[in-house]
Design a protein around this motif. Structure first.
Motif, PDB file in Angstrom:
ATOM      1  N   ASP A   1       0.954  -1.224  -0.062  1.00  0.00           N
ATOM      2  CA  ASP A   1      -0.128  -0.122  -0.194  1.00  0.00           C
ATOM      3  C   ASP A   1       0.797   1.255  -0.131  1.00  0.00           C
ATOM      4  O   ASP A   1       0.223   2.265   0.175  1.00  0.00           O
ATOM      5  CB  ASP A   1      -1.097  -0.013   1.043  1.00  0.00           C
ATOM      6  N   LEU A   2       1.962   1.150  -0.130  1.00  0.00           N
ATOM      7  CA  LEU A   2       2.944   2.197  -0.339  1.00  0.00           C
ATOM      8  C   LEU A   2       4.134   2.011  -1.118  1.00  0.00           C
ATOM      9  O   LEU A   2       4.872   0.972  -1.220  1.00  0.00           O
ATOM     10  CB  LEU A   2       3.529   2.732   1.111  1.00  0.00           C
TER      11      LEU A   2
ATOM     12  N   GLY B   1      -3.726   2.943  -1.945  1.00  0.00           N
ATOM     13  CA  GLY B   1      -2.421   3.397  -1.219  1.00  0.00           C
ATOM     14  C   GLY B   1      -2.017   4.447  -1.952  1.00  0.00           C
ATOM     15  O   GLY B   1      -2.424   5.280  -2.847  1.00  0.00           O
ATOM     16  N   ALA B   2      -0.508   4.712  -1.782  1.00  0.00           N
ATOM     17  CA  ALA B   2       0.202   6.008  -2.027  1.00  0.00           C
ATOM     18  C   ALA B   2       1.564   5.791  -2.752  1.00  0.00           C
ATOM     19  O   ALA B   2       2.078   4.402  -2.413  1.00  0.00           O
ATOM     20  CB  ALA B   2       0.382   6.935  -1.175  1.00  0.00           C
TER      21      ALA B   2
ATOM     22  N   ALA C   1       9.695   5.931   4.317  1.00  0.00           N
ATOM     23  CA  ALA C   1       8.712   4.673   4.472  1.00  0.00           C
ATOM     24  C   ALA C   1       8.746   4.108   5.862  1.00  0.00           C
ATOM     25  O   ALA C   1       7.640   3.693   6.186  1.00  0.00           O
ATOM     26  CB  ALA C   1       9.181   3.517   3.256  1.00  0.00           C
TER      27      ALA C   1
ATOM     28  N   PHE D   1       6.336   5.997   7.861  1.00  0.00           N
ATOM     29  CA  PHE D   1       4.988   5.760   7.631  1.00  0.00           C
ATOM     30  C   PHE D   1       4.664   4.467   7.977  1.00  0.00           C
ATOM     31  O   PHE D   1       3.484   4.340   8.532  1.00  0.00           O
ATOM     32  CB  PHE D   1       4.711   5.812   5.985  1.00  0.00           C
TER      33      PHE D   1
ATOM     34  N   TYR E   1       0.528   2.868   7.023  1.00  0.00           N
ATOM     35  CA  TYR E   1       0.721   1.907   5.679  1.00  0.00           C
ATOM     36  C   TYR E   1       1.273   0.501   6.304  1.00  0.00           C
ATOM     37  O   TYR E   1       1.807   0.607   7.379  1.00  0.00           O
ATOM     38  CB  TYR E   1       1.519   2.443   4.560  1.00  0.00           C
TER      39      TYR E   1
ATOM     40  N   ALA F   1       5.512  -1.527   2.342  1.00  0.00           N
ATOM     41  CA  ALA F   1       5.902  -0.376   1.271  1.00  0.00           C
ATOM     42  C   ALA F   1       6.832  -1.314   0.430  1.00  0.00           C
ATOM     43  O   ALA F   1       7.839  -2.046   0.872  1.00  0.00           O
ATOM     44  CB  ALA F   1       6.719   0.473   2.193  1.00  0.00           C
TER      45      ALA F   1
END
Ligand code: ACO
Length: 325
Positions: A77-78, A106-107, A125, A128, A134, A137
């Motif tokens: 999700d990242l 996600g981003a 990351a 986050f 999240y 990653a």
């Protein structure tokens, strides 16, 4: 058990097919295998061909990391992608990777800290993931520096190569102890007074061109050894470890002499240093994850090992991180 830590689940790498060794380099500019080997330790480098881009190499490295982790793209999700040679000025190459992997949630974004980009991306990351925002990653370093080199300038074009590497990180509960797996600590620094020592002489907002890499090699060398030793000591102090506790030292692969000087200054056993600069040259943000994937792939890095990474690059930017694999 209420803390979260970013644990490595997989690593991956991708390199362009074409290899240029020093002998071939000597047919392009006035140089020699002896000069390049003595000053840098580089013997060959991979150079992207038609259809091989920062985005395609990044996607291939990401897929390899997913395969090692036995996870699917939709488990991510990242995506944080470190590069200073994006496919386009925008959108971020991270979104191209996201699309290629078929992820629509996600981003995804890019980070630009040049050769320090992977350490910056990992640190970003990690924050986050530890916040709980999240769960998993992909941290990718991917570059095609061959496309911003001045191929008539022998002082720079012999030094760089293309490639990509990726780590897959997952937020997992942790006691917070230093023996638990995951990213233990990361430290980032920059000092813009030195932004003209290593830069690209073009950009959308200034020349409206892509530009070429320019560097004052001696100045970069001098600052690199000082800054890298300082950031590593900061990371070791933060975790209470000594240089002798490190299982694998995986430095940014810019130059064999910088790596030797830094490890000597810190008292790191040369047998514990992962070196890929001979085969890859300097792949900027890709160099650390490429070296990590190499040492993981050949069985050197094992679960539970203490791995120290560090880098310095244009800006200047620099940083280091300690990971319990
Ligand atoms: N082949 C043959 N001769 C060369 C080459 C080449 N490719 N490049 C330069 N030379 C010549 C120079 O013209 C000079 O000749 P002269 O004495 O007749 O004028 C001579 O070699 C010495 O040049 P210097 O630039 O003084 O060489 P130096 O020993 O400093 O080595 C190098 C150059 C390898 C770039 C070194 O300064 C260095 O490693 N710097 C660090 C730069 C670096 O790694 N940057 C990567 C990006 S930043 C990062 O990732 C940390």
């Amino acid at each position: 058990m209420n803390k979260l830590r970013s644990v490595v689940r997989g690593s991956g790498a991708a390199l362009p097919k074409r290899i240029i060794d020093n002998a071939e380099m000597a047919t392009l500019v006035d140089t020699s295998d002896d000069w390049i080997t003595q000053r840098t330790g580089i013997k060959s480098r991979h150079i992207a061909g038609e259809g091989e881009t920062t985005g395609s190499l990044a996607t291939a490295a990401a897929r390899a990391a997913l395969a090692e982790a036995k996870l699917e793209p939709n488990d991510i999700d990242l995506i944080v992608l470190a590069t200073s040679t994006p496919d386009h000025t925008f959108p971020a190459t991270a979104t191209e990777v996201q699309h290629e992997l078929g992820i629509t949630h996600g981003a995804a974004f890019d980070v630009n800290a040049v050769c320090s980009g992977f350490v910056y991306g990992l640190s970003t990351a990690d924050k986050f993931l530890r916040s709980g925002d999240y769960k998993r990653a992909l941290v990718i370093g991917a570059e095609t520096f061959s496309r911003i080199l001045d191929w008539t300038d022998r002082t720079t074009c012999v030094l760089f190569g293309d490639g990509a590497g990726a780590l897959l990180l997952e937020a997992q509960p942790s006691s917070g102890g230093r023996n638990d797996r995951g990213v233990l600590s990361s430290h980032l620094r920059s000092d813009g007074r030195y932004r003209d020592k290593l830069y690209v002489d073009g950009g959308p907002s200034t020349t409206k061109t892509v530009g070429h890499l320019r560097m004052e090699g001696r100045e970069v060398f001098r600052h690199a050894v000082i800054n890298l030793a300082e950031t590593i000591q900061e990371t070791l102090r933060a975790t209470g470890y000594a240089a002798t506790d490190i299982d694998w030292f995986v430095p940014h692969q810019a130059n064999r002499r910088i790596i030797d000087a830094t490890s000597h200054k810190l008292g790191i056993d040369p047998a514990r240093v992962v070196l890929t600069v001979d085969k890859h040259g300097n792949t900027s943000a890709a160099s650390i994850p490429l070296a990590l994937a190499t040492a993981r792939g050949d069985g050197r890095i094992k679960d539970g090992d203490l791995v120290l990474i560090e880098a310095m690059g244009g800006g200047f930017t620099w940083g280091s991180a300690l990971i319990r694999w």
